[in-house]
Design a protein around this motif. Structure first.
Motif, mmCIF file in Angstrom:
data_model
loop_
_atom_site.group_PDB
_atom_site.id
_atom_site.type_symbol
_atom_site.label_atom_id
_atom_site.label_comp_id
_atom_site.label_asym_id
_atom_site.label_seq_id
_atom_site.Cartn_x
_atom_site.Cartn_y
_atom_site.Cartn_z
ATOM 1 N N MET A 79 0.832 -1.202 0.000
ATOM 2 C CA MET A 79 0.000 0.000 0.000
ATOM 3 C C MET A 79 0.869 1.255 0.000
ATOM 4 S SD MET A 79 -2.943 1.062 -0.430
ATOM 5 C CE MET A 79 -4.098 -0.227 -0.100
ATOM 6 N N PHE A 82 2.070 1.779 -3.470
ATOM 7 C CA PHE A 82 1.001 2.431 -4.229
ATOM 8 C C PHE A 82 0.974 3.932 -3.935
ATOM 9 C CE2 PHE A 82 -3.343 4.128 -3.837
ATOM 10 C CZ PHE A 82 -3.625 4.270 -5.187
ATOM 11 N N ASP A 110 -5.826 -6.072 -3.275
ATOM 12 C CA ASP A 110 -6.987 -5.418 -3.865
ATOM 13 C C ASP A 110 -6.700 -5.182 -5.345
ATOM 14 O OD1 ASP A 110 -9.034 -3.731 -4.663
ATOM 15 O OD2 ASP A 110 -8.924 -2.461 -2.880
ATOM 16 N N VAL A 113 -6.285 -1.613 -6.469
ATOM 17 C CA VAL A 113 -4.966 -1.008 -6.224
ATOM 18 C C VAL A 113 -4.004 -1.420 -7.332
ATOM 19 C CG1 VAL A 113 -2.994 -0.908 -4.652
ATOM 20 C CG2 VAL A 113 -5.320 -0.832 -3.740
#
Length: 158
Positions: A79, A82, A110, A113
Motif C-alpha cells: 500500500m 502504491f 486489492d 490497487v
C-alpha cells in the motif's frame, strides 16, 4: 518499466538511466523493492517518520525501483508503494522486474490497487520487454566461458 528474465540487463539499464540523470544534474535514487518494503514496515507505527521518508522518496526527479515484486512483501508495504507511485505520478520512476505486469494482480490484495498502480505506470510511461540469454554467463562478457548459472557467483570455481 523494464521487464525481463534474470540476466537480461534490467538492473544494468536502470542504473545507466540513473547515472545519465545524475550527469545531467538530475538527482536520482535507486532502491531494491524488498529493502524499501522493509523500511516501510519498520516505519509502520511511526506515521510522522513514514511521512518524512515518503517525502524523501517523492523528491528526486528519478526514482529507480529494482527487483520489483521479486520477493514477497507485506500488504502494508504494498500500500505504501502504491502511495509512493501515486505521489510520483508526475515524476520519472523506473521499475525493473522479472514479472509481467499481469502477475502484479496476484500480488496486490486489492485488484483496484493493482489497476491504479498499472494505470499510473502504463498510461504515463513506457514498457520495455528485455529478451536474451543471461548476460552474467555470456562468455564474451565474462571472459570465463559458460558457467552453471544456478551456482552463486561467489561459490563458482574460476
Amino acid at each position: 518499466m523494464l521487464i525481463g528474465v534474470t540476466g537480461t540487463g534490467k538492473s544494468f539499464l536502470a542504473q545507466a538511466l540513473g547515472v545519465s540523470a545524475c550527469r545531467q544534474q538530475f538527482p536520482s535514487r535507486s532502491l531494491r523493492l524488498a529493502d524499501l518494503a522493509d523500511d516501510f514496515d519498520a516505519l509502520a507505527h511511526h506515521p510522522m517518520a513514514r511521512k518524512e521518508f515518503m517525502a524523501e522518496l517523492v523528491r528526486p526527479p528519478l526514482l529507480i525501483l529494482d527487483d520489483f515484486l521479486a520477493t514477497t512483501i507485506s500488504d502494508h508495504a504494498l500500500m505504501q508503494v502504491f502511495n509512493l507511485l501515486a505521489a510520483r505520478e508526475n515524476s520519472s520512476t523506473v521499475i525493473a522486474s522479472q514479472h509481467q505486469p499481469e502477475y502484479w494482480y496476484s500480488v496486490f490484495a486489492d485488484s483496484a490497487v493493482a489497476d491504479a498502480v498499472l494505470s499510473r505506470l502504463a498510461n504515463n510511461g513506457l514498457l520495455l520487454r528485455l529478451k536474451g540469454e543471461d548476460m552474467r554467463t555470456r562468455e564474451e562478457l565474462t571472459g570465463h566461458g559458460k558457467v552453471n548459472s544456478t551456482i552463486p557467483r561467489h561459490l563458482r570455481v574460476r
